[in-house]
Motif scaffolding. Structure first.
Motif, PDB file in Angstrom:
ATOM      1  N   UNK A  23     -51.809   7.182  12.256  1.00 35.65           N
ATOM      2  CA  UNK A  23     -51.973   7.942  11.019  1.00 35.65           C
ATOM      3  C   UNK A  23     -50.770   8.852  10.799  1.00 35.65           C
ATOM      4  N   UNK A  24     -50.336   9.543  11.839  1.00 33.96           N
ATOM      5  CA  UNK A  24     -49.148  10.407  11.717  1.00 33.96           C
ATOM      6  C   UNK A  24     -47.954   9.589  11.251  1.00 33.96           C
ATOM      7  N   UNK A  25     -47.733   8.447  11.870  1.00 32.79           N
ATOM      8  CA  UNK A  25     -46.599   7.593  11.503  1.00 32.79           C
ATOM      9  C   UNK A  25     -46.666   7.181  10.037  1.00 32.79           C
ATOM     10  N   UNK A  26     -47.826   6.769   9.578  1.00 34.28           N
ATOM     11  CA  UNK A  26     -47.983   6.331   8.184  1.00 34.28           C
ATOM     12  C   UNK A  26     -47.770   7.497   7.224  1.00 34.28           C
ATOM     13  N   UNK A  27     -48.323   8.660   7.541  1.00 33.59           N
ATOM     14  CA  UNK A  27     -48.142   9.830   6.686  1.00 33.59           C
ATOM     15  C   UNK A  27     -46.665  10.189   6.559  1.00 33.59           C
ATOM     16  N   UNK A  28     -45.956  10.169   7.675  1.00 35.02           N
ATOM     17  CA  UNK A  28     -44.525  10.483   7.664  1.00 35.02           C
ATOM     18  C   UNK A  28     -43.768   9.436   6.851  1.00 35.02           C
TER      19      UNK A  28
END
Length: 173
Positions: A23-28
């Motif tokens: 999720x962090x990767x996608x948000x970034x």
């Protein structure tokens, strides 16, 4: 790349696990500013970047909600999206003999912790032009899941929590 989230300030609780890190990767990738939280300082450090701040947080701590709200305020000055990606499978075993105290601990670390985190972030979510709260469930909430009673109870409670929020907070996504 996906939707432009460059105006979004998101907190990801459980960012050191597989789902949370994804999720962090996608948000970034979509341009969001992120506060990543988790229990593992080394994994959190690996997530930090110009768009990701990190804070150690254990949802089992009674003050985790207040600590999350404080960390969000310091890191981003507000909150548009709260993503809670925590959970555990255990204890595993027949329902007839599973340890109720361990089942209770699963509920404390799952839906009860989520409720505390959400409640602590209500003022910031209410101040957002487009607030959202995301939690994760699984097959344990949709059908019988033999030998995984603790997980099934935890995820069923998460689903009901989300359903209640959807009715009670119609402006939130």
């Amino acid at each position: 790349m996906g939707e432009d989230l460059s105006a979004v300030r998101a907190a990801v609780v459980g960012a050191t696990g597989g789902i949370g890190a994804a999720v962090v990767e996608k948000l970034v990738d979509c341009g969001a500013s992120v506060l990543a939280t988790g229990r593992n300082p080394e994994r959190l450090a690996a997530l930090e970047s110009d768009r990701v701040r990190a804070a150690v947080l254990d949802v089992g701590d009674d003050d985790a909600g207040a600590r999350l709200a404080d960390a969000v305020e310091v890191a981003m000055g507000g909150l548009d999206a709260l993503i809670i990606a925590v959970g555990a499978l255990g204890p595993i075993g027949p329902t007839r003999s599973v340890n109720p105290d361990l089942v209770l601990e699963n509920l404390r670390l799952g839906p009860i912790a989520a409720l505390r985190l959400i409640q602590a972030c209500v003022p910031m979510l209410d101040a957002s032009p487009s607030p959202s709260v995301t939690l994760f469930s699984g097959g344990g909430a949709t059908d019988a899941f033999p030998r995984y009673t603790a997980y099934a109870l935890e995820k069923t409670a998460i689903v009901r929590l989300v359903e209640n929020l959807a009715v009670e907070e119609p402006r939130w996504r």
